[in-house]
Design an enzyme around this catalytic site. Structure first.
Site, short mmCIF file in Angstrom:
data_model
loop_
_atom_site.label_atom_id
_atom_site.label_comp_id
_atom_site.label_asym_id
_atom_site.label_seq_id
_atom_site.Cartn_x
_atom_site.Cartn_y
_atom_site.Cartn_z
N GLU A 87 4.56 -58.65 0.20
CA GLU A 87 3.15 -58.31 -0.02
C GLU A 87 2.86 -57.84 -1.45
O GLU A 87 2.24 -56.82 -1.66
CB GLU A 87 2.68 -57.25 1.00
CG GLU A 87 2.74 -57.76 2.44
CD GLU A 87 1.93 -56.91 3.42
OE1 GLU A 87 1.16 -56.04 2.97
OE2 GLU A 87 2.05 -57.14 4.63
N GLU A 146 5.86 -60.55 10.15
CA GLU A 146 5.64 -59.22 10.76
C GLU A 146 4.43 -59.29 11.65
O GLU A 146 3.39 -59.81 11.24
CB GLU A 146 5.33 -58.15 9.69
CG GLU A 146 6.47 -57.75 8.82
CD GLU A 146 6.07 -56.68 7.77
OE1 GLU A 146 5.04 -55.99 7.96
OE2 GLU A 146 6.79 -56.57 6.77
#
Ligand SMILES: *[C@@H]1O[C@H](CO)[C@@H](O)[C@H](O)[C@H]1NC(C)=O
Ligand SMILES: *[C@@H]1O[C@H](CO)[C@@H](O)[C@H](O)[C@H]1NC(C)=O
Length: 340
Positions: free
Chosen positions: A122, A262
């Protein structure tokens, strides 16, 4: 295969798994294994838990030699992350890239099946985003020179890379992410690697429970809730993954798969919606979806992989829900009965 059979087979498989209980099947599902807890079991004990619950894939955010040694000869597929702060040196210095690879991957090649090496978690958009593509390229060059065919290089992104995602067909990269994402997805296309995406319907719901339906984020809707052109959606996870497919297509990239790196639901830590019951419902449906090999409406024929976030409750995360995403307590007992 006849089209009726193609349609029936996934649901039969789902039914089969449902009746025999999830523990009977080899779980074609991944789990994130984080270590921000002060009382977590030893890596060897954790690997025993993976085997006991037939978890076949694990994602590590960063290399850890104790964990990698415990995973040797386990038959468990490993996704290994390059730490965000290591990206600048690995991106700009081929020697640093080779050193990282030689320390954390090469020694385990014969005994660990590495699935993906991920350059950062990220970081797009952001200050480190510019380093993702050159870091992936430096690691890929090493892999090419060793001729390790099975190993894929990628990165992990979140929905912050998207400027638009609802409805899915509006999916497009955000202005501040776009230049980096275009380079990244062209690299992934060239190397037949997937894009790893972190997808959290929980946050979409918890921040706006008056407008987002609980059954839409929990996979419990019994009929489609969102119609987007010809495609209908009964859960938000599919919609978000498809928004990534649309965003890539708009940049001319049509053959990069998504992997859900995730997803999960917290069981505690404050807030009305962080409960063991809701966490169990979410994760059970998530597991069933991936066991049944159900892909998304836009790419129904693709194989979609998924990793639950996360293996353990980690008490060194920031206080609140962050500490309560685990399937297991640090003593190895389930937070709720997911696998039975
Ligand atoms: C490249 O990385 C190596 C290994 O970490 C280091 O010894 C060397 O000083 C680095 N070179 C540059 C130009 O930063
Ligand atoms: C992808 O491959 C094309 C054609 O070989 C090449 O021009 C391009 O630079 C590559 N892009 C990346 C990001 O690897």
């Amino acid at each position: 295969m006849s089209s009726t059979l193609t349609i029936l087979l996934p649901s039969l498989l789902a039914l089969l798994h449902y009746h025999i209980g999830i523990t009977e099947a080899q779980l074609d599902i991944g789990v994130n294994y984080g270590m921000a807890g002060d009382s977590l079991p030893s890596p060897a004990t954790v690997v025993q838990l993976f085997k006991k619950y037939r978890i076949q894939k694990v994602r590590l955010l960063e290399p850890n030699s104790d964990v990698l040694e415990a995973l040797e000869d386990s038959g468990i597929d490993v996704t290994l992350g390059i730490k965000n702060e290591d990206l600048p040196s690995i991106a700009s210095n081929a020697t640093a890239a080779e050193r990282w690879f030689n320390n954390h991957v090469e020694p385990y090649i014969p005994v660990i099946n590495f699935q993906y090496i991920t350059a950062g978690n990220e970081v797009v958009p952001g200050d480190l985003a510019q380093y993702v593509l050159p870091a992936m390229q430096n690691i890929q060059n090493i892999i090419n020179s060793y001729e390790y065919d099975g190993l894929r290089v990628s990165t992990v992104v979140g929905t912050a890379t998207l400027g638009s995602l609802d409805p899915p067909s509006s999916g497009a990269f955000a202005d501040e992410a776009r230049a980096d994402m275009v380079g990244i997805i062209n690299f992934l296309s060239n190397t037949s690697s997937p894009l790893l995406v972190n997808v959290y319907p929980y946050f979409a719901f918890a921040s706006d429970p008056n407008h987002v339906r609980l059954d839409y984020v929990q996979f419990t809707a019994t009929s489609p809730l969102v119609q987007d052109g010809k495609l209908s959606y009964s859960n938000m996870l599919d919609a978000i993954v498809d928004a990534f497919y649309w965003a890539m297509e708009k940049e001319g990239v049509s053959y990069v798969d998504a992997v859900v790196s995730e997803s999960g639901w917290p069981s505690d830590g404050g807030g009305l919606w962080a409960t063991p019951q809701l966490a169990k419902t979410y994760n059970q449906h998530f597991v069933k979806k991936f066991l049944a090999k159900q892909a998304t409406p836009k790419r129904p024929d693709r194989y979609l992989e998924g990793f639950i976030y996360t293996m353990f409750n980690e008490n060194q995360k920031p206080s609140g829900v962050d500490q309560h995403w685990g399937l297991f307590y640090p003593d190895g007992t389930p937070v709720y009965p997911l696998f039975s």
